[in-house]
Design an enzyme around this catalytic site. Sequence first.
Site, PDB file in Angstrom:
ATOM      1  N   ASN A 208       0.856  -1.198   0.000  1.00  0.00           N
ATOM      2  CA  ASN A 208       0.000   0.000   0.000  1.00  0.00           C
ATOM      3  C   ASN A 208       0.890   1.245   0.000  1.00  0.00           C
ATOM      4  O   ASN A 208       2.111   1.133  -0.082  1.00  0.00           O
ATOM      5  CB  ASN A 208      -0.957  -0.020   1.192  1.00  0.00           C
ATOM      6  CG  ASN A 208      -0.209  -0.121   2.497  1.00  0.00           C
ATOM      7  OD1 ASN A 208       0.606   0.733   2.825  1.00  0.00           O
ATOM      8  ND2 ASN A 208      -0.455  -1.189   3.238  1.00  0.00           N
ATOM      9  N   ASP A 277      -3.996  -6.431   4.885  1.00  0.00           N
ATOM     10  CA  ASP A 277      -5.022  -7.278   5.499  1.00  0.00           C
ATOM     11  C   ASP A 277      -5.092  -8.651   4.823  1.00  0.00           C
ATOM     12  O   ASP A 277      -5.567  -9.607   5.417  1.00  0.00           O
ATOM     13  CB  ASP A 277      -6.395  -6.605   5.376  1.00  0.00           C
ATOM     14  CG  ASP A 277      -6.510  -5.433   6.351  1.00  0.00           C
ATOM     15  OD1 ASP A 277      -6.060  -5.575   7.493  1.00  0.00           O
ATOM     16  OD2 ASP A 277      -7.030  -4.372   5.947  1.00  0.00           O
ATOM     17  N   LYS A 287       9.048 -17.060 -10.943  1.00  0.00           N
ATOM     18  CA  LYS A 287       8.296 -15.978 -11.576  1.00  0.00           C
ATOM     19  C   LYS A 287       7.126 -16.544 -12.385  1.00  0.00           C
ATOM     20  O   LYS A 287       7.324 -17.476 -13.182  1.00  0.00           O
ATOM     21  CB  LYS A 287       9.250 -15.198 -12.493  1.00  0.00           C
ATOM     22  CG  LYS A 287       8.615 -13.988 -13.110  1.00  0.00           C
ATOM     23  CD  LYS A 287       9.609 -13.248 -13.981  1.00  0.00           C
ATOM     24  CE  LYS A 287       8.900 -12.145 -14.743  1.00  0.00           C
ATOM     25  NZ  LYS A 287       9.762 -11.532 -15.745  1.00  0.00           N
ATOM     26  N   PHE A 323      -4.358   3.337  14.855  1.00  0.00           N
ATOM     27  CA  PHE A 323      -4.684   4.310  13.824  1.00  0.00           C
ATOM     28  C   PHE A 323      -5.850   3.741  13.020  1.00  0.00           C
ATOM     29  O   PHE A 323      -6.010   2.517  12.950  1.00  0.00           O
ATOM     30  CB  PHE A 323      -3.495   4.544  12.883  1.00  0.00           C
ATOM     31  CG  PHE A 323      -2.520   5.569  13.379  1.00  0.00           C
ATOM     32  CD1 PHE A 323      -1.691   5.293  14.456  1.00  0.00           C
ATOM     33  CD2 PHE A 323      -2.434   6.813  12.763  1.00  0.00           C
ATOM     34  CE1 PHE A 323      -0.793   6.242  14.909  1.00  0.00           C
ATOM     35  CE2 PHE A 323      -1.537   7.768  13.211  1.00  0.00           C
ATOM     36  CZ  PHE A 323      -0.707   7.480  14.290  1.00  0.00           C
ATOM     37  N   LYS A 337     -13.144   0.129  15.260  1.00  0.00           N
ATOM     38  CA  LYS A 337     -11.791  -0.444  15.427  1.00  0.00           C
ATOM     39  C   LYS A 337     -11.279  -0.228  16.846  1.00  0.00           C
ATOM     40  O   LYS A 337     -10.615  -1.089  17.420  1.00  0.00           O
ATOM     41  CB  LYS A 337     -10.823   0.183  14.409  1.00  0.00           C
ATOM     42  CG  LYS A 337     -11.064  -0.339  13.008  1.00  0.00           C
ATOM     43  CD  LYS A 337     -10.228   0.373  11.946  1.00  0.00           C
ATOM     44  CE  LYS A 337     -10.603  -0.132  10.559  1.00  0.00           C
ATOM     45  NZ  LYS A 337     -10.004   0.606   9.468  1.00  0.00           N
TER      46      LYS A 337
HETATM   47  O1  PMT Z   1       3.242   5.911   6.619  1.00  0.00           O
HETATM   48  P1  PMT Z   1       2.680   7.228   6.143  1.00  0.00           P
HETATM   49  O2  PMT Z   1       2.898   7.434   4.662  1.00  0.00           O
HETATM   50  O3  PMT Z   1       3.160   8.383   6.966  1.00  0.00           O
HETATM   51  O4  PMT Z   1       1.093   7.167   6.311  1.00  0.00           O
HETATM   52  C1  PMT Z   1       0.515   7.205   7.579  1.00  0.00           C
HETATM   53  C2  PMT Z   1      -0.663   6.218   7.705  1.00  0.00           C
HETATM   54  C3  PMT Z   1      -1.795   6.663   6.801  1.00  0.00           C
HETATM   55  C4  PMT Z   1      -0.208   4.795   7.318  1.00  0.00           C
HETATM   56  C5  PMT Z   1      -1.084   6.239   9.222  1.00  0.00           C
HETATM   57  O5  PMT Z   1      -1.477   7.543   9.561  1.00  0.00           O
HETATM   58  C6  PMT Z   1      -2.218   5.272   9.477  1.00  0.00           C
HETATM   59  O6  PMT Z   1      -3.399   5.592   9.357  1.00  0.00           O
HETATM   60  N1  PMT Z   1      -1.882   4.015   9.866  1.00  0.00           N
HETATM   61  C7  PMT Z   1      -2.853   2.900   9.979  1.00  0.00           C
HETATM   62  C8  PMT Z   1      -3.085   2.279   8.632  1.00  0.00           C
HETATM   63  C9  PMT Z   1      -4.044   1.113   8.701  1.00  0.00           C
HETATM   64  O7  PMT Z   1      -3.660  -0.001   8.468  1.00  0.00           O
HETATM   65  O8  PMT Z   1      -5.223   1.417   9.117  1.00  0.00           O
HETATM   66  P2  PMT Z   1      -6.447   0.358   9.273  1.00  0.00           P
HETATM   67  O9  PMT Z   1      -7.608   1.215   9.532  1.00  0.00           O
HETATM   68  O10 PMT Z   1      -6.469  -0.582   8.123  1.00  0.00           O
HETATM   69  O11 PMT Z   1      -6.069  -0.475  10.576  1.00  0.00           O
HETATM   70  C10 PMT Z   1      -6.496  -0.131  11.881  1.00  0.00           C
HETATM   71  C11 PMT Z   1      -5.409  -0.455  12.908  1.00  0.00           C
HETATM   72  O12 PMT Z   1      -5.145  -1.848  12.925  1.00  0.00           O
HETATM   73  C12 PMT Z   1      -4.083   0.218  12.622  1.00  0.00           C
HETATM   74  O13 PMT Z   1      -3.538   0.622  13.863  1.00  0.00           O
HETATM   75  C13 PMT Z   1      -3.259  -0.885  11.983  1.00  0.00           C
HETATM   76  O14 PMT Z   1      -1.872  -0.742  12.264  1.00  0.00           O
HETATM   77  C14 PMT Z   1      -3.812  -2.119  12.639  1.00  0.00           C
HETATM   78  N2  PMT Z   1      -3.769  -3.340  11.796  1.00  0.00           N
HETATM   79  C15 PMT Z   1      -4.372  -3.366  10.581  1.00  0.00           C
HETATM   80  C16 PMT Z   1      -4.363  -4.521   9.846  1.00  0.00           C
HETATM   81  C17 PMT Z   1      -3.715  -5.664  10.353  1.00  0.00           C
HETATM   82  N3  PMT Z   1      -3.695  -6.799   9.659  1.00  0.00           N
HETATM   83  N4  PMT Z   1      -3.121  -5.620  11.558  1.00  0.00           N
HETATM   84  C18 PMT Z   1      -3.134  -4.465  12.281  1.00  0.00           C
HETATM   85  O15 PMT Z   1      -2.585  -4.411  13.376  1.00  0.00           O
END
Ligand code: PMT
Length: 400
Positions: A208, A277, A287, A323, A337
């Site tokens: 991503n 995810d 390949k 986040f 979340k």
């Molecule tokens: O890295 P940058 O370019 O500075 O960008 C910053 C950012 C946009 C990445 C950051 O600000 C941000 O939003 N990070 C969280 C990105 C994310 O995966 O969001 P989510 O809404 O999909 O996930 C929610 C939370 O679960 C997050 O804390 C994530 O780290 C966590 N997660 C998600 C998926 C997963 N499989 N395991 C996780 O722990």
Amino acid sequence: MLKDKNILIGVSGGIAIYKVLDLISKLKKLDANVDVIMTDSAREFITPLTFQTMAQSKVHFDMFGLVNEMDVEHISLAKKADVVLIAPATGNTIGKIANGIADNLLTTVLMATTAKMLFAPAMNTYMYCNPMVQENMDKLKKLGHEFISPGSGRLACGDVGTGKMADVEDIIYHLNKHFVKKDLRGKKVVITAGPTMEPIDPVRYITNHSSGKMGYSLANQCILRGAQVVLISGPSSLQVPRGVEFVPVRTTNDMLNAVEEYFDDCDVLIKSAAPSDFRPEISSDVKIKKDKDNDALTINFVKNPDIAAYFGRKKKDQIMVGFAAETNNLMEYAKKKLIEKNFDFIVANDVTKEGAGFNTDTNIVTIIDSNENSVEYPIMSKEEVADLILDKIVLNLDKS
Ligand code: PMT
């Protein structure tokens, strides 16, 4: 952090003086107030006019011009300074200050100031290693002043060794460190940052847009505030912040395993990473070739573990910050979340907004606490957002 801070720069005569112009330019961009005092030797290298133009303030050097001033210049400069930086700091100037000699405007001001002094030494390696210079430096360190270690390499004189003045970024880091409150001292903070990459075959992957900027800013600010930091990062081109324990990872599963290693022992886990995810169900060892009979390639994706949810279930006393990166229904999804992953609070960002989210130097966030109270913030630099998050973490740590 350096905004409106009064930084007095004492410039002595050395070839590294050219770097100080770049330093001043960067300090002005950070809205610091810069006063400059030059020694006579410094003025042999670069004229005061150049410094005056960069600092946008009068450059001081004339001890005996004082009679024309209403103000006692050396005392007012000494009192005004929040911190003094001597750069380049020559063996001669270090020696004078260490031994209480005040024979020019710079050394006179330094004798009168109560501000902390940071020295950025720059000299020939034999001079730097000279026991007299080392003894003078020790004397100043014992008085609470700080030295920013010079680098080593080929010096201007052709010798190779220690003596190159520290880089501008390094000097700014030390100036920042001086002003920051050390409210995370003794705390262990684990931060996840950046994207993860899930391989399709040895040459292809899905990922991503995360650059790691948000997570690396958090790591930087944590270090400045005295924490012990483990930064677990997916692939990123950013420079690893100094002072962190750095754990590079690639996939979401790698990230989970890395967090597992540090989680039990940490006080805070900040999940700023954007882990994938999903991952391809099968990652080919070779390949994948174009097949002329097929116009399409179908890849089956399976769910990756949710790292945050896993540690949310496991946590004991740790503060966990999440986040939420959303493109729509920001508050609704972020609150979901917050609860499902058992975060203490969540930082929601709408990644479609200009100046927010992926690969920007700024972010626009709303912080939602465990009671689902939310505060929306204006656009800020990622460092400022990081400090905001850390302020909230400190409050939570104080309560627990
Ligand atoms: O890295 P940058 O370019 O500075 O960008 C910053 C950012 C946009 C990445 C950051 O600000 C941000 O939003 N990070 C969280 C990105 C994310 O995966 O969001 P989510 O809404 O999909 O996930 C929610 C939370 O679960 C997050 O804390 C994530 O780290 C966590 N997660 C998600 C998926 C997963 N499989 N395991 C996780 O722990």
